[in-house]
Design an enzyme around this catalytic site. Structure first.
Site, PDB file in Angstrom:
ATOM      1  N   HIS A  55      -7.551  -0.187  -0.432  1.00 39.52           N
ATOM      2  CA  HIS A  55      -7.811   1.234  -0.655  1.00 39.52           C
ATOM      3  C   HIS A  55      -9.183   1.636  -0.113  1.00 39.52           C
ATOM      4  CE1 HIS A  55      -4.724   2.081  -4.096  1.00 39.52           C
ATOM      5  NE2 HIS A  55      -4.209   1.364  -3.116  1.00 39.52           N
TER       6      HIS A  55
ATOM      7  N   SER B 289      -0.611   1.453   1.246  1.00 38.83           N
ATOM      8  CA  SER B 289      -1.702   2.193   0.620  1.00 38.83           C
ATOM      9  C   SER B 289      -2.959   2.238   1.480  1.00 38.83           C
ATOM     10  CB  SER B 289      -2.036   1.579  -0.743  1.00 38.83           C
ATOM     11  OG  SER B 289      -0.931   1.639  -1.609  1.00 38.83           O
TER      12      SER B 289
END
Length: 256
Positions: A180, A129
């Protein structure tokens, strides 16, 4: 930019070898670790997963290896599907070397941030991610500062992705927020460096100019499958985005 025009999987692999290799690695590791549950798979996961306490003890390879590993099938599908959609254009625009550097730089920065905020905690993290959010960061830099590289409709898609990703990052449980956020920041920060002298993405790389002898009247031309208009094809991007969001939500609430 996000519409795939390749005629086959073979064409896709030939044109985007880095993206293809990363996706293949994702699924090979999932098969070994989760599907077949091989002893070597357990070892790969145990020695490859990010664990802050072990990183603090000197196992620094765990800042890199988690980028290849995923928690389960849905996690693998979600990240691989995202890479499949948003990776090819950047791989073509940047070239293999710059793309690899940007992808892993963002992923490593995200993992370093994950470690830095909880250096001595027994916190386990895996997933690509952070690297994928780094790609989003590069796209956002294009939208804001390199407008000639992205058309208006693709810019809208990038903005929607950013908003959805931001909402899911802070509202969903068990999300590595640091990976993230800092992966995105890393990608955005790389924008002015790696986007210099970059040409816009061309979706027609697989087009082959017909030979002169092949040009002529085709009596069956009306029976052939018509090309789908670009506007209609582009709607599939929104459908795919919706699927990604739904899969992400279902996986987080434990339905998969």
């Amino acid at each position: 930019m996000f519409i795939r025009n390749e005629k086959s999987v073979k064409d896709f692999i030939r044109l985007y070898p880095v993206v293809s290799t990363l996706i293949i690695i994702h699924f090979v590791l999932w098969i070994i670790i989760d599907l077949l549950k091989l002893p070597i798979g357990e070892s790969i996961y145990n020695y490859g997963a990010g664990v802050n306490l072990f990183i603090h003890a000197g196992e620094y390879w765990r800042l890199i290896t988690p980028i290849f590993l995923h928690a389960n099938l849905m996690h693998t599908l979600f990240n691989s599907f995202s890479l499949l959609i948003f990776g090819p254009a950047l791989e073509q625009m940047l070239g293999k070397g710059k793309f690899i550097f940007a992808y892993f730089f963002a992923g490593i920065v995200g993992n370093i941030a994950t470690y830095a905020f909880h250096p001595t905690a027994f916190m386990v993290f895996v997933g690509a991610s952070g690297a994928i959010y780094g790609l989003f960061g590069i796209y956002m830099f294009m939208v804001l500062f390199r407008k000639h590289l992205v058309d208006r409709s693709d810019a809208q898609i990038v903005i929607v992705i950013f908003v959805i990703g931001l909402i899911m990052t802070f509202l969903q449980p068990n999300i590595n927020i640091h990976a993230h956020v800092f992966g995105f920041i890393a990608g955005f920060a790389l924008g002015p460096i790696i986007l210099n002298n970059v040409r816009p993405y061309s979706p027609w790389r697989t087009y082959v100019e017909p030979k002169r002898e092949d040009i002529g009247f085709d009596p069956n031309r009306w029976q052939k499958k018509h090309i789908i208009p670009a506007k209609i094809r582009r709607n599939w991007i929104w459908i795919i985005l919706g699927i990604l969001v739904i899969l992400g939500l279902l996986s987080r609430i434990g339905l998969f």
